[in-house]
Design an enzyme around this catalytic site. Structure first.
Site, short mmCIF file in Angstrom:
data_model
loop_
_atom_site.label_atom_id
_atom_site.label_comp_id
_atom_site.label_asym_id
_atom_site.label_seq_id
_atom_site.Cartn_x
_atom_site.Cartn_y
_atom_site.Cartn_z
N HIS A 17 14.82 -7.16 6.53
CA HIS A 17 15.49 -5.86 6.37
C HIS A 17 14.58 -4.72 6.84
CE1 HIS A 17 17.78 -2.66 4.50
NE2 HIS A 17 18.74 -3.52 4.22
N GLY A 28 4.61 15.90 0.40
CA GLY A 28 3.49 14.98 0.55
C GLY A 28 2.77 15.13 1.88
N HIS A 67 1.17 6.77 3.67
CA HIS A 67 0.33 6.17 2.65
C HIS A 67 -0.13 4.80 3.19
CE1 HIS A 67 -0.70 4.14 -1.11
NE2 HIS A 67 -0.65 5.30 -1.75
N ALA A 111 1.69 2.01 1.04
CA ALA A 111 3.06 2.24 0.55
C ALA A 111 3.93 2.97 1.55
CB ALA A 111 3.03 3.01 -0.77
N GLY A 112 3.40 3.32 2.73
CA GLY A 112 4.21 3.95 3.76
C GLY A 112 4.77 5.29 3.33
#
Lengths: 299, 299
Positions: B80, B161, B166, B169-170
Site C-alpha cells: 500500500h 512541523g 522525520h 516516521a516520514g
C-alpha cells in the site's frame, strides 16, 4: 435497555383540560410522551409514548386513573368506533423486549386495571386469549351502545373484570402488536375507482397481502386519488413489496405513482429493509449501520 | 452529544505487539474502538474509533506517542502507498458536529502532533490549506522514499512541523472528510472487460459521478466480476444513483446485477435516502424514524 411503546386511544378529543390532564398523568411517570393527536370530529385522542416497561406500566395506570372519572360514554358522540373511555391500549416492542414480553405486560396491566376500576378488559391481537379476539374490530363491534347485549353472550365474557360494562367507561381493549406504519400512495389520476380497485387488490381482507389494510380515497384539493394503508407487520409484509404491488396494479390501468408518504413514525428497520431490497444488498446486517455500531446495539 | 469518528491508518500490519499497544493507547482515552483491521500483505492497519471530540483528540495524541517510536519506515515494506509511520488520520463528523468542526480538529491536532514529535504534517481533504492538497493521493505521491525530494519544493512545505521528513516516521496526512462507503456490485458474468468498462463509466476520474472511485475486478472463486467502489460523499452522490447507473451500464452489455454489498459500515442516512428514493417518499424527514424520535435527535 428495554423500550416499549404504548399508543392509548381515549374517547375524548374536544375538552382540552381533560387532554392536558391525561398528558400530564402519562408524562410524570418518566416515559417519553412523543405525540398527542386529538381529533375533535372523532372526539378521540391518540397518545404515543415510550419508555422502560416499568415506567410504561405506571403511565398506563395513571392514564386510567385520570381518564375514567373524566369521560362518560353515555354523553359521548363522535365518528370513530369506540367501546370504552380508555378505548384501546396497545403495547409495542421497540428495543430489547419481545412480543411475548409485551403480551405479558398487556395481561398483567389488564388485570390490574380491571380490579382497580371494576372495568371489563378484553385482550386483543398478540395478547388475545382466543383467535376470535385477535382483531380489534371484532372485539369492538357493537360499540359502547351494544356492549351490554354483546357481553350477555358467553362468547364475550371479558378476560378480566366484571361480566357487564362499566356504566360510564364501557370496556377497554388492551393488547400487544407490532409497530403500525401508516403508508399512503398517491396516484397520478383523479379516478377514484382505480384507487378503490387497487386497495381491494392489495389488502388482506379481500385477498391481498397478509398485513395490509387499504382503502381508496379522493384528495379533492389536489384532484388526485390515494391508496391509504395501514401496514400492521412490516417484517412479514414489508413496505417495498406493498409499494411495488400498488405500482404494478396501477400500471394495469395506465396510471403511475406520483409519490408515497409515511404518516407519523416508521421503525428504522422498515427503511433499512427497503434500501437493502432495492439495492440488492447481500448479507447486510443492522450491525453495519454506523449509528447502531456506535451505540453498541444490533450486531 | 457530539460524536466524531477517526480512522487512522498506521504503517504496521504484522507485529501484533505494536498493534495491541496502539489499540490500547486509543481505547484508554474513553473513545469507542469499533474496529481494528490489520493487513499483513499491505503491512498496514486501519483503526476505527469514535467518541466526543475531546476524547478523540486524546486518542490521536496517544496513538502518535505509541506508534512513532515503534515504527521505522526505513525498514518498512508493503504493497500500500504510504509516507508516514502514522500515515493518514481523517476526522469524520457523525453527530452534533459539522465538517468545519472536524477540519478545525485536524488543524489543531496536526499542529500539536507536529510540535511534539518534530514531524511534518500535511492537511488534506476538507482541512486542506490549498486545493492541490485536497486529494490524499496527491499529498502522498512519491511515498516515504520520495518525500525528502518532494519536500525540497516550495509547493510541498508542510502545514505544520519541519521542512524535511522525520527520519523514521516520514510525514503524516491529517484531514477531515465525509464518511466513506465501501460499496461493491457483483455482475452475473465473468467478463472482466465489462466490469472495467462500467467502472470507467461511473467513476469521477474518467467522467462519471463526482464522489465515486471505482475499479473492475475478478472474483475468481465465484467466476464472476465485480465493480468495486468507494463512495466518498453519500449526500451528494447517493448510493441508489450509483446502483442504478451501474445497473443501466451493465444492461448495455446484456449483463444483470447479481447483488451488491456494503463492506464495513454505512451511515443510517445513506440507507434512509435510498429507501425514500425508491419508495418515492414525499416530505420524509429523519424525525419520522421511530428510534430517532425516541432518542430525541434529528427532527
Amino acid at each position: 435497555m428495554a423500550i416499549v411503546e404504548c399508543i392509548p386511544n381515549i374517547s375524548e378529543g374536544r375538552r382540552q383540560e381533560v387532554l392536558d390532564a391525561c398528558a400530564h398523568a402519562i408524562s410524570q411517570t418518566g416515559v417519553r410522551l412523543l405525540d398527542v393527536k386529538p381529533d375533535p370530529s372523532h372526539n378521540r385522542t391518540v397518545y404515543t409514548f415510550a419508555g422502560e416497561p416499568a415506567a410504561v406500566r405506571l403511565a398506563v395506570l395513571a392514564l386510567f386513573d385520570t381518564a375514567l372519572p373524566a369521560i362518560d360514554l353515555r354523553q359521548h358522540t363522535g365518528e370513530h368506533p369506540r367501546m370504552g373511555a380508555v378505548d384501546v391500549v396497545p403495547f409495542v416492542p421497540i428495543e430489547g423486549v419481545t412480543m411475548t414480553d409485551c403480551a405479558n405486560m398487556a395481561r398483567e396491566i389488564g388485570a390490574a386495571v380491571a380490579a382497580r376500576h371494576h372495568l371489563p378488559v378484553f385482550l386483543y391481537e398478540e395478547a388475545a386469549s382466543t383467535p376470535a379476539r385477535r382483531n380489534l374490530e371484532d372485539v369492538r363491534r357493537g360499540e359502547f351502545e351494544g356492549l351490554a347485549k354483546k357481553m350477555s353472550s358467553a362468547d364475550w365474557q371479558p378476560d378480566f373484570g366484571p361480566g357487564q360494562p362499566h356504566a360510564s367507561a364501557g370496556a377497554s381493549a388492551i393488547g400487544a402488536r407490532m409497530p403500525l406504519i401508516a403508508y399512503n400512495i398517491n396516484l397520478a389520476t383523479n379516478r377514484l375507482d382505480v384507487a378503490k380497485k387497487i386497495a381491494t387488490a392489495v389488502r388482506h381482507s379481500s385477498g391481498g397481502l397478509r398485513f395490509v389494510k387499504a382503502m381508496g380515497i379522493e384528495l379533492g384539493d389536489r384532484d388526485i386519488v390515494q391508496v391509504s394503508m395501514n401496514l400492521t407487520n412490516y417484517e412479514k409484509t414489508p413496505v417495498f413489496r406493498v409499494f411495488e404491488l400498488v405500482k404494478r396494479e396501477a400500471a394495469r390501468y395506465g396510471v403511475t405513482v406520483l409519490e408515497s408518504e409515511i404518516v407519523g413514525l416508521i421503525p428504522q428497520a422498515a427503511l433499512t429493509a427497503s434500501a437493502a431490497w432495492y439495492l440488492q444488498l447481500d448479507g447486510f446486517t443492522g450491525g453495519q449501520i454506523l449509528e447502531n455500531k456506535l451505540r453498541g446495539s444490533a450486531d
